[in-house]
Design an enzyme around this catalytic site. Structure first.
Site, mmCIF file in Angstrom:
data_model
loop_
_atom_site.group_PDB
_atom_site.id
_atom_site.type_symbol
_atom_site.label_atom_id
_atom_site.label_comp_id
_atom_site.label_asym_id
_atom_site.label_seq_id
_atom_site.Cartn_x
_atom_site.Cartn_y
_atom_site.Cartn_z
ATOM 1 N NE ARG A 70 -4.118 -1.846 1.997
ATOM 2 C CZ ARG A 70 -4.147 -2.778 2.936
ATOM 3 N NH1 ARG A 70 -3.314 -2.721 3.957
ATOM 4 N NH2 ARG A 70 -5.017 -3.748 2.877
ATOM 5 C CD GLU A 121 8.757 16.370 -23.026
ATOM 6 O OE1 GLU A 121 7.947 17.214 -22.603
ATOM 7 O OE2 GLU A 121 8.406 15.355 -23.655
ATOM 8 N NE ARG A 178 0.629 16.877 -14.280
ATOM 9 C CZ ARG A 178 1.115 16.164 -13.279
ATOM 10 N NH1 ARG A 178 0.712 16.414 -12.064
ATOM 11 N NH2 ARG A 178 1.987 15.222 -13.474
ATOM 12 C CG ASN A 193 -1.161 16.571 -23.561
ATOM 13 O OD1 ASN A 193 -0.283 15.719 -23.425
ATOM 14 N ND2 ASN A 193 -2.297 16.344 -24.187
ATOM 15 C CG HIS A 243 8.572 11.329 -25.922
ATOM 16 N ND1 HIS A 243 7.225 11.116 -26.089
ATOM 17 C CD2 HIS A 243 8.691 12.369 -25.063
ATOM 18 C CE1 HIS A 243 6.556 11.991 -25.350
ATOM 19 N NE2 HIS A 243 7.415 12.758 -24.713
HETATM 20 ZN ZN LIG Z 1 6.867 14.204 -23.371
#
Ligand SMILES: [Zn+2]
Length: 377
Positions: A128, A192, A248, A252, A271
């Site tokens: 957990r 990024e 957020r 994207n 990517h």
């Molecule tokens: Zn990314």
């Protein structure tokens, strides 16, 4: 360079944690964490892929064995997105269970985003939830994966479809790992970083534009500053919207189209490259809505080209692309919602949302534009 930077991330759904950035700081940072949290008696498990195991994993394990009195384990798995699965997680969990790792275990995720996502998810569900320390070794993981608390694994249907939000106790960003990182891998981080400049910080965008050569050559000060800046930007957005309900979404940018390209290209496109194409296509879409002008997209194209992220790409099947777009878990009701730029350092916000509903035809024609336009790259 003796500089060490400490950024505190304060997520809405968990206690705050520090991100330590510097060079050759792994030992000191782990050591002070162990002392500060009185963890010297605890069990430590280092999770990494087999490549990182030989490069750094064994060294980290040896170091930990000297520092703690509890047991230290190093468990590795075969790298690659295709192994970021529930099966791999199960295999690692079984190793931990059979080794008697209890609730006091500290999991250290060492590696690129695949390892830190997997190790974070494992730490989140093991008994957990046990303490998790993130040690990213790739530029992409440093500026993206390890801040924000997203963990998870891939399935047949797509990337990161099973997972949860789980915050690490500490993130240690040692930029000396970048010395051994290939340029191809570094480029994934560059994409990024450019994205961070576009979505939140025009000054940072200008800095990157003026330092493309230094980024390429791996110049230390430039890397340090860029990594720090990107983490600050991502950290601030994540603090505002930990569970991805609003702001957020802007992270994207480039990823709606980028993910579809990755999937339709059967994961042969890196990517960073996919996100670079995605950012250009999404900027064209923003142009159509009148959010940005042509100069904006040309500037974006220029920096991405200078960073080696844009080159000719073979046409991909539009049916496959659109089925991937539908699967994007960030879209509700099957509508195509995108985060679009408004200016350098600013994203579109309208009708109470950072997501713009985009017409399918426009996505279609913008992709057509990519197949034609990329011939000039
Ligand atoms: Zn990314």
């Amino acid at each position: 360079m003796k500089k060490v930077s400490k950024i505190i991330i304060n997520p809405q759904n968990g206690p705050k944690y520090p991100v330590i950035i510097g060079k050759n700081i792994i030992r000191d940072s782990i050591n002070s964490w162990i002392v500060d949290t009185k963890s010297v008696e605890r069990t430590f498990v280092v999770i990494c892929d087999s490549l990182i195991e030989n490069l750094y994993g064994k060294e980290v394990k040896r170091f930990l064995e000297k520092e703690v009195r509890g047991k230290v384990f190093l468990f590795s798995f075969d790298g690659g997105e295709e192994n970021k699965t529930r099966e791999t997680k199960k295999m690692l969990e079984n190793l931990m269970l059979s080794s008697g790792c209890g609730r006091d275990t500290v999991v250290l995720g060492l590696g690129g985003g695949i390892s830190t996502d997997l190790a974070g998810f494992l730490a989140a569900t093991y008994m957990r939830g046990v303490d998790y320390l993130s040690l990213p070794t790739s530029l992409l993981a440093m500026v993206d994966a390890t801040v924000g608390g997203k963990t998870g694994v891939n399935t047949q249907q797509g990337k990161n479809l099973i997972g949860c939000f789980y915050q690490p106790k500490e993130v240690i960003v040692d930029i000396s790992f970048l010395d051994t990182l290939s340029l191809r891998e570094k480029k994934n981080g560059f994409a990024e970083m450019v994205k961070h400049g576009i979505i939140a910080d025009s000054e940072y965008f200008s800095f990157l534009r003026e330092h493309t050569e230094e980024l390429f050559s791996g110049e230390e000060e430039t890397l340090f500053h860029s990594v720090e800046r990107s983490i600050l930007i991502k950290g601030a957005i994540v603090e505002e919207d930990t569970l991805e309900r609003g702001k957020r979404k802007i992270l994207n940018f480039g990823h709606t189209i980028g993910h579809a390209l990755e999937k339709a290209g059967h994961w042969t496109i890196d990517h960073g490259r996919a996100v670079a194409y995605g950012m250009v296509v999404e900027a064209w879409i923003a142009e159509e809505y009148g959010f940005v002008d042509e100069v904006f997209t040309l500037e974006l194209e220029k920096i991405l080209k200078a960073l080696g992220l844009l080159k000719k790409i073979d046409r991909l099947d539009h049916r496959e692309l659109f089925s991937s777009l539908k699967m994007d878990k960030k879209n509700s009701n099957g509508e195509l919602i995108m985060a679009l730029p408004k200016d350098f350092g600013e994203m579109y916000f309208g009708e109470g949302s950072y997501g713009k509903r985009v017409k399918r035809e426009l996505v279609y024609t913008s992709l057509e534009k990519l197949w034609k336009h990329c011939l000039s790259w």
